[in-house]
Scaffold this motif. Structure first.
Motif, mmCIF file in Angstrom:
data_model
loop_
_atom_site.group_PDB
_atom_site.id
_atom_site.type_symbol
_atom_site.label_atom_id
_atom_site.label_comp_id
_atom_site.label_asym_id
_atom_site.label_seq_id
_atom_site.Cartn_x
_atom_site.Cartn_y
_atom_site.Cartn_z
ATOM 1 N N ALA A 125 -28.431 -7.362 -0.723
ATOM 2 C CA ALA A 125 -28.300 -5.909 -0.558
ATOM 3 C C ALA A 125 -27.409 -5.310 -1.641
ATOM 4 C CB ALA A 125 -27.737 -5.584 0.822
ATOM 5 N N VAL A 126 -27.734 -4.078 -2.024
ATOM 6 C CA VAL A 126 -26.939 -3.291 -2.965
ATOM 7 C C VAL A 126 -26.865 -1.880 -2.401
ATOM 8 C CG1 VAL A 126 -26.884 -2.285 -5.285
ATOM 9 C CG2 VAL A 126 -27.617 -4.655 -4.981
ATOM 10 N N ALA A 127 -25.648 -1.361 -2.240
ATOM 11 C CA ALA A 127 -25.495 -0.002 -1.725
ATOM 12 C C ALA A 127 -25.839 1.024 -2.799
ATOM 13 C CB ALA A 127 -24.088 0.228 -1.204
ATOM 14 N N GLU A 128 -25.332 0.843 -4.016
ATOM 15 C CA GLU A 128 -25.610 1.763 -5.120
ATOM 16 C C GLU A 128 -25.673 0.985 -6.422
ATOM 17 O OE1 GLU A 128 -26.092 5.338 -5.327
ATOM 18 O OE2 GLU A 128 -26.503 4.882 -3.231
ATOM 19 N N LEU A 129 -26.597 1.371 -7.274
ATOM 20 C CA LEU A 129 -26.691 0.860 -8.639
ATOM 21 C C LEU A 129 -26.634 2.064 -9.551
ATOM 22 C CD1 LEU A 129 -27.109 -1.409 -10.698
ATOM 23 C CD2 LEU A 129 -29.571 -1.204 -10.326
ATOM 24 N N PHE A 159 -30.149 4.342 -5.251
ATOM 25 C CA PHE A 159 -29.989 5.384 -6.270
ATOM 26 C C PHE A 159 -29.789 6.774 -5.663
ATOM 27 C CE2 PHE A 159 -32.550 1.954 -8.061
ATOM 28 C CZ PHE A 159 -31.791 1.629 -9.176
ATOM 29 N N ASP A 160 -29.454 6.840 -4.380
ATOM 30 C CA ASP A 160 -29.324 8.135 -3.708
ATOM 31 C C ASP A 160 -27.905 8.700 -3.746
ATOM 32 O OD1 ASP A 160 -28.016 6.525 -1.870
ATOM 33 O OD2 ASP A 160 -29.350 7.006 -0.186
ATOM 34 N N ARG A 161 -27.015 8.017 -4.444
ATOM 35 C CA ARG A 161 -25.614 8.439 -4.601
ATOM 36 C C ARG A 161 -24.892 8.528 -3.264
ATOM 37 N NH1 ARG A 161 -25.160 11.640 -10.089
ATOM 38 N NH2 ARG A 161 -26.916 10.664 -11.106
ATOM 39 N N ASN A 162 -25.325 7.711 -2.331
ATOM 40 C CA ASN A 162 -24.693 7.621 -1.026
ATOM 41 C C ASN A 162 -24.385 6.152 -0.767
ATOM 42 O OD1 ASN A 162 -23.936 7.509 1.636
ATOM 43 N ND2 ASN A 162 -25.765 8.532 2.435
ATOM 44 N N PRO A 163 -23.122 5.719 -0.951
ATOM 45 C CA PRO A 163 -22.812 4.304 -0.751
ATOM 46 C C PRO A 163 -22.934 3.845 0.695
ATOM 47 C CG PRO A 163 -20.819 5.555 -1.237
ATOM 48 C CD PRO A 163 -21.975 6.489 -1.397
ATOM 49 N N GLY A 164 -23.158 4.777 1.612
ATOM 50 C CA GLY A 164 -23.364 4.406 3.010
ATOM 51 C C GLY A 164 -24.776 3.929 3.309
ATOM 52 N N THR A 165 -25.704 4.093 2.351
ATOM 53 C CA THR A 165 -27.066 3.567 2.496
ATOM 54 C C THR A 165 -27.211 2.378 1.558
ATOM 55 O OG1 THR A 165 -27.963 5.007 0.779
ATOM 56 C CG2 THR A 165 -27.959 5.863 3.041
ATOM 57 N N LYS A 166 -28.326 1.650 1.657
ATOM 58 C CA LYS A 166 -28.478 0.461 0.809
ATOM 59 C C LYS A 166 -29.938 0.094 0.621
ATOM 60 C CE LYS A 166 -28.111 -2.872 4.619
ATOM 61 N NZ LYS A 166 -27.722 -2.101 5.776
ATOM 62 N N TRP A 167 -30.186 -0.642 -0.463
ATOM 63 C CA TRP A 167 -31.425 -1.383 -0.618
ATOM 64 C C TRP A 167 -31.162 -2.758 -0.022
ATOM 65 C CZ3 TRP A 167 -31.778 -5.739 -4.126
ATOM 66 C CH2 TRP A 167 -33.003 -6.408 -4.010
ATOM 67 N N PHE A 168 -32.076 -3.217 0.813
ATOM 68 C CA PHE A 168 -31.929 -4.529 1.438
ATOM 69 C C PHE A 168 -33.222 -5.305 1.259
ATOM 70 C CE2 PHE A 168 -31.601 -6.928 5.707
ATOM 71 C CZ PHE A 168 -31.069 -8.046 5.077
ATOM 72 N N GLY A 169 -33.151 -6.384 0.479
ATOM 73 C CA GLY A 169 -34.254 -7.317 0.329
ATOM 74 C C GLY A 169 -34.122 -8.378 1.413
ATOM 75 N N TYR A 170 -34.993 -8.331 2.397
ATOM 76 C CA TYR A 170 -34.860 -9.142 3.610
ATOM 77 C C TYR A 170 -35.123 -10.626 3.423
ATOM 78 C CZ TYR A 170 -34.859 -4.846 6.361
ATOM 79 O OH TYR A 170 -34.547 -3.638 6.899
ATOM 80 N N ASN A 171 -36.067 -10.975 2.581
ATOM 81 C CA ASN A 171 -36.666 -12.308 2.641
ATOM 82 C C ASN A 171 -36.071 -13.371 1.731
ATOM 83 O OD1 ASN A 171 -38.577 -11.533 4.580
ATOM 84 N ND2 ASN A 171 -39.780 -10.521 2.989
ATOM 85 N N SER A 172 -35.129 -13.024 0.877
ATOM 86 C CA SER A 172 -34.671 -14.007 -0.089
ATOM 87 C C SER A 172 -33.225 -13.718 -0.506
ATOM 88 C CB SER A 172 -35.577 -13.955 -1.335
ATOM 89 O OG SER A 172 -35.109 -14.827 -2.324
ATOM 90 N N PRO A 173 -32.485 -14.761 -0.877
ATOM 91 C CA PRO A 173 -31.126 -14.538 -1.389
ATOM 92 C C PRO A 173 -31.123 -14.071 -2.848
ATOM 93 C CG PRO A 173 -31.596 -16.873 -1.350
ATOM 94 C CD PRO A 173 -32.782 -16.185 -0.728
ATOM 95 N N THR A 174 -32.302 -13.917 -3.430
ATOM 96 C CA THR A 174 -32.435 -13.417 -4.801
ATOM 97 C C THR A 174 -33.415 -12.251 -4.780
ATOM 98 O OG1 THR A 174 -34.284 -14.890 -5.332
ATOM 99 C CG2 THR A 174 -32.047 -15.729 -5.755
ATOM 100 N N GLY A 175 -33.510 -11.569 -5.894
ATOM 101 C CA GLY A 175 -34.464 -10.470 -5.984
ATOM 102 C C GLY A 175 -34.091 -9.546 -7.119
ATOM 103 N N TRP A 176 -34.879 -8.509 -7.285
ATOM 104 C CA TRP A 176 -34.599 -7.538 -8.337
ATOM 105 C C TRP A 176 -34.792 -6.129 -7.823
ATOM 106 C CZ3 TRP A 176 -38.770 -4.472 -9.228
ATOM 107 C CH2 TRP A 176 -40.041 -5.016 -9.019
ATOM 108 N N ILE A 177 -34.074 -5.227 -8.452
ATOM 109 C CA ILE A 177 -34.214 -3.803 -8.196
ATOM 110 C C ILE A 177 -34.206 -3.111 -9.554
ATOM 111 C CG2 ILE A 177 -31.731 -3.547 -7.800
ATOM 112 C CD1 ILE A 177 -32.522 -1.281 -5.791
#
Length: 192
Positions: free
Chosen positions: A183-187, A79-97
């Motif tokens: 991973a999601v860069a921006e939502l 949510f930082d409006r920078n597509p060069g950064t990301k949220w990365f959930g390491y432990n699973s192929p699923t998850g929520w943000i």
């Protein structure tokens, strides 16, 4: 029932600069020369101008199912409006943000956008998009299946028919593209 906007124009086009967003307008034109003025043309250009949507996610708080490395790849990075950064959930192929607009600050989200991150195997492939007033009971708003991002940092746009203001919005990723993490860069959460 028409109001004259302009007269004695010599060009072949005209822009109504008095039009207001969210209002429907109907137009007619009349021609004028040395022989006189014609009657009204057929009605044309019925246009509904709507206000542009804006990304509303800028002053709330975020959370995620996996927020291990919160300083560099935590939920706030989506949510930082920078597509060069990301949220990365390491432990699973699923998850929520999710995003919390805060108490007494519910928003009507009419569109959401997702920017893919750096590795396509971590990209979301299928998901549910949900909303909540309390962060406990969730209302389904939309789903997407078998989505493919063609390149890193690509943004996809999803319009939804939501008309209710909610405090929380959540992207629940049910399938990714094969990696252990997701991973999601921006939502983006878009509204009026």
């Amino acid at each position: 029932g028409y109001t004259a906007l302009a007269s004695n124009l010599s060009g072949t086009s005209y822009m109504d600069t008095t039009a207001a967003a969210g209002t429907t307008y109907y137009y007619v034109a009349r021609a004028k020369n040395s022989a006189g003025t014609s009657g009204n043309s057929a009605q044309f250009g019925a246009a509904l101008l709507s206000a542009p949507l804006v990304n509303l996610a800028f002053s709330g708080t975020s959370a995620a199912s996996d927020n291990q490395n919160s300083a560099t790849e935590g939920s706030a990075k989506a949510f930082d409006r920078n597509p060069g950064t990301k949220w990365f959930g390491y432990n699973s192929p699923t998850g929520w943000i999710q995003y919390d607009f805060g108490a007494n600050n519910a928003q009507v989200v009419k569109r959401y956008t997702i920017n893919s991150a750096d590795l396509n195997t971590r990209d979301p492939k299928s998901w549910n998009f949900r909303a909540s007033q309390d962060g406990v009971s969730w209302t389904w708003l939309a789903s997407a299946s078998n989505q493919i991002f063609d390149y890193p940092l690509q943004q996809k746009v999803y319009d939804i028919g939501n008309t209710t203001a909610y405090r929380f919005y959540r992207l629940e990723i049910t399938v990714n593209n094969g990696a252990t993490g997701v991973a999601v860069a921006e939502l983006g959460l878009w509204g009026d």
